[in-house]
Enzyme design. Structure first.
Site, PDB file in Angstrom:
ATOM      1  N   GLY A 109       0.831  -1.192   0.000  1.00 46.41           N
ATOM      2  CA  GLY A 109       0.000   0.000   0.000  1.00 46.41           C
ATOM      3  C   GLY A 109       0.865   1.241   0.000  1.00 46.41           C
ATOM      4  O   GLY A 109       2.096   1.167  -0.101  1.00 46.41           O
ATOM      5  N   GLY A 110       0.216   2.385   0.122  1.00 41.10           N
ATOM      6  CA  GLY A 110       0.949   3.639   0.064  1.00 41.10           C
ATOM      7  C   GLY A 110       1.881   3.852   1.239  1.00 41.10           C
ATOM      8  O   GLY A 110       2.849   4.597   1.144  1.00 41.10           O
ATOM      9  N   MET A 111       1.609   3.206   2.356  1.00 43.22           N
ATOM     10  CA  MET A 111       2.420   3.416   3.548  1.00 43.22           C
ATOM     11  C   MET A 111       3.577   2.428   3.670  1.00 43.22           C
ATOM     12  O   MET A 111       4.506   2.649   4.428  1.00 43.22           O
ATOM     13  CB  MET A 111       1.539   3.294   4.801  1.00 43.22           C
ATOM     14  CG  MET A 111       0.503   4.389   4.924  1.00 43.22           C
ATOM     15  SD  MET A 111       1.266   5.994   5.218  1.00 43.22           S
ATOM     16  CE  MET A 111       1.984   5.710   6.828  1.00 43.22           C
ATOM     17  N   GLU A 127      -2.815 -10.143  13.615  1.00 48.64           N
ATOM     18  CA  GLU A 127      -3.162 -11.543  13.400  1.00 48.64           C
ATOM     19  C   GLU A 127      -3.196 -11.859  11.911  1.00 48.64           C
ATOM     20  O   GLU A 127      -3.531 -11.014  11.084  1.00 48.64           O
ATOM     21  CB  GLU A 127      -4.512 -11.861  14.031  1.00 48.64           C
ATOM     22  CG  GLU A 127      -5.681 -11.079  13.464  1.00 48.64           C
ATOM     23  CD  GLU A 127      -6.986 -11.417  14.153  1.00 48.64           C
ATOM     24  OE1 GLU A 127      -7.315 -12.616  14.264  1.00 48.64           O
ATOM     25  OE2 GLU A 127      -7.692 -10.482  14.569  1.00 48.64           O
ATOM     26  N   ASP A 185     -10.793   5.162   5.943  1.00 51.16           N
ATOM     27  CA  ASP A 185     -10.432   4.523   4.676  1.00 51.16           C
ATOM     28  C   ASP A 185     -11.041   3.132   4.574  1.00 51.16           C
ATOM     29  O   ASP A 185     -10.387   2.174   4.163  1.00 51.16           O
ATOM     30  CB  ASP A 185      -8.913   4.447   4.527  1.00 51.16           C
ATOM     31  CG  ASP A 185      -8.490   4.124   3.085  1.00 51.16           C
ATOM     32  OD1 ASP A 185      -9.252   4.469   2.158  1.00 51.16           O
ATOM     33  OD2 ASP A 185      -7.416   3.544   2.908  1.00 51.16           O
ATOM     34  N   PRO A 203     -13.696  -2.131   0.395  1.00 46.29           N
ATOM     35  CA  PRO A 203     -13.804  -3.599   0.342  1.00 46.29           C
ATOM     36  C   PRO A 203     -12.455  -4.294   0.468  1.00 46.29           C
ATOM     37  O   PRO A 203     -12.398  -5.455   0.854  1.00 46.29           O
ATOM     38  CB  PRO A 203     -14.421  -3.843  -1.042  1.00 46.29           C
ATOM     39  CG  PRO A 203     -15.162  -2.592  -1.363  1.00 46.29           C
ATOM     40  CD  PRO A 203     -14.339  -1.489  -0.774  1.00 46.29           C
ATOM     41  N   ASN A 251     -10.013  -3.552   2.596  1.00 46.14           N
ATOM     42  CA  ASN A 251      -9.529  -3.703   3.968  1.00 46.14           C
ATOM     43  C   ASN A 251     -10.622  -4.135   4.934  1.00 46.14           C
ATOM     44  O   ASN A 251     -10.539  -3.878   6.132  1.00 46.14           O
ATOM     45  CB  ASN A 251      -8.807  -2.441   4.460  1.00 46.14           C
ATOM     46  CG  ASN A 251      -9.636  -1.201   4.316  1.00 46.14           C
ATOM     47  OD1 ASN A 251     -10.858  -1.220   4.467  1.00 46.14           O
ATOM     48  ND2 ASN A 251      -8.973  -0.088   4.023  1.00 46.14           N
TER      49      ASN A 251
END
Length: 517
Positions: free
Chosen positions: A234-236, A304, A349, A352, A354
């Site tokens: 992802g972006g992070m 988890e 944010d 679907p 996440n």
């Protein structure tokens, strides 16, 4: 900006394979490079021999060159080879190279004997040693292999010139008689020393390369966690399947790179957010086990490991979901939001991608909400709590209007808007607003009325459609005012009883058998 970006956590069928896929891919890439290099080298040697009239064995050399080029072409094809297949091609590539050295030495020595030229005889031996040395160093430096395997391969390559000379002397005694005229003990010693030194240096190089790869793998550990495979991005940062070194428990480890997280204050706020999220106890929020920093400042947290599919993957594979199942899933999301909002956390944010439909013990379609509070933690805010204008985090297809404009404080009703967008996608297979660019989608979110989902799928019940459209109202005051209110609205829909835990278990078992076949 696409709604189909990779989920933070995805299902990995074989979690115990560790770095097998990565190692196979690395070997594939290296072998492809090696075969191209050896093809070019063999072609140059063939051209040299033909040009200067030193090519009595050119048909065999040409066949080896074509075979090497075929291997290079095969390795360049868009397909995946097994580790065993790649190892066989590795043996074939270096076997061909060694055979060319042997053929070249054989015919060079015979040619020198016919001419009665002992000087060319010595030169042929040295050429063979140089050729074997090049092949040995190519293997040692470019092919990933444990030290023991590399040493055996290098020893076999080094033995080729010696074995060829011995066989040549045995089959053609005249070569041996000519060699005895110039092959003094000193010259034999020099040649053998050169060959042995080259083999030892190549073996040591293989040892260094292997050691560096092992250390690089060991460095891919975060405190007590060992990384296996990358399973999302992802972006992070990136998400890895990981394992606790002592407990041997699989988990998902998300790496947040400092340059992606913004300034130090934002990173500190994010760390506080992860700590707060870890205190949430609702079972529908992904459990955070641990967090920390590496020596280079990389922040990570451990959650988890989930078995199942993201809702994005679910719709992508199986199309729009039945209304009853959508209600069943969204009510669980509402439970997660209720606790988070009570703790002062806003997701901001929800997509679907996440939200995960997981298998938890004997429970199926058990919802887990991922990345809770992550965006909230890294966005600059005004002192009154509202987002600064222009700071628009989130996925455009699911962002609330106030998220985009930044003209009012963000609260839990922002999540209810995005959850309405998720419901719309689950019911219709597409988000409520689409466009060519992210800016077009944001503009539509702020200015355009949403097309009712029944326009795309007429069988959607009116009461469920009313709930979804209320969530997608531009004015936060006109939406449901809390996650509890939204859950109650979903529960009152006529389709709410159409899906339950038993039907979820039956569906997953049937799909599991289908996928297995």
């Amino acid at each position: 900006m696409s709604s189909a970006r990779p989920a933070p956590v995805e299902l990995v069928a074989d979690g115990d394979r560790r770095f097998a896929d990565e190692e196979r891919t690395f070997l594939h890439v290296r072998l492809r490079a090696v075969t191209f290099l050896l093809s070019a080298g063999l072609a140059l040697v063939l051209a040299r021999d033909l040009t200067f009239g030193r090519g009595p064995a050119w048909p065999l050399q040409a066949a080896a060159t074509v075979a090497m080029a075929f291997l290079a072409t095969l390795l360049s094809a868009a397909r995946t080879f097994s580790t065993r297949g790649l190892k066989l091609m590795e043996v074939a590539a270096f076997g061909l190279a060694a055979v060319v050295v042997m053929i070249h030495l054989w015919h060079a020595q015979l040619s020198a004997t016919v001419r009665g030229d002992p000087t060319s005889l010595v030169a042929g031996s040295k050429d063979a040693v140089i050729g074997a040395t090049i092949v040995m160093f190519t293997y040692a430096l470019l092919v990933p292999a444990p030290y023991g395997c590399a040493w055996r391969a290098i020893a076999a390559i080094a033995a080729c010139p010696v074995a060829t000379e011995a066989l040549l002397f045995l089959v053609h005694p005249e070569v041996f008689r000519l060699a005895r005229r110039v092959a003094t003990d000193q010259r034999i010693g020099e040649t053998m020393s050169l060959l042995a030194t080259s083999a030892l240096l190549a073996a040591y190089g293989a040892y260094l390369v292997h050691t560096m790869r092992v250390r690089a793998r060991e460095a891919r550990q975060f405190n007590q966690y060992r990384l296996r495979d990358e399973i999302g991005a992802g972006g992070m940062g990136a998400v890895y399947l990981a394992e606790h070194r002592l407990l041997k428990r699989p988990c998902a480890l998300k790496v947040i790179l400092p340059e992606r997280a913004g300034d130090p204050r934002s990173l500190e706020r994010f760390e506080q957010e992860v700590r707060a999220t870890a205190q949430l106890s609702d079972p529908h929020i992904v459990e955070v086990y641990d967090y920390g920093r590496t020596e280079d400042g990389t922040f990570f947290y451990v959650m988890e490991y989930l078995h199942g599919l993201s809702l994005d993957g679910l719709v992508g594979r199986h199309g729009p979901l039945p209304p009853g199942r959508v209600i069943y899933l969204l009510r669980q999301v509402c439970q997660a939001l209720a606790e988070a909002h009570a703790a002062g956390l806003v997701h901001r944010d929800l997509t679907p991608a996440n939200i995960f439909a997981a298998r938890r013990g004997r429970q199926y379609d058990f919802v887990k909400v991922l990345d809770f509070g992550l965006v909230e933690a890294v966005v600059a805010r005004n002192e009154d709590g509202s987002s600064r204008r222009g700071a628009a985090p989130g996925t455009p297809q699911y962002m609330a209007p106030e998220q985009i404009t930044g003209d009012r404080a963000i609260d839990g009703r922002c999540d209810l808007y995005t959850l309405g967008g998720v419901a719309y996608t689950l019911l219709t297979g597409r988000p409520p607003f689409v466009g060519e660019t992210a800016d077009e989608v944001r503009t539509a979110q702020v200015r355009e009325a949403v097309v009712p989902p029944s326009h795309h799928r007429p069988e959607i019940p009116p009461d469920l459609e009313e709930v979804v459209l209320r969530c997608l109202t531009k004015d936060p005051e006109a939406r449901f005012q809390s996650a509890e209110d939204l859950e109650a609205g979903l529960a009152s829909c006529t389709s709410a009883s159409d899906w339950d835990a038993r039907k979820a278990a039956d569906w997953w078992r049937e799909i599991g058998r289908t996928l297995a076949t």
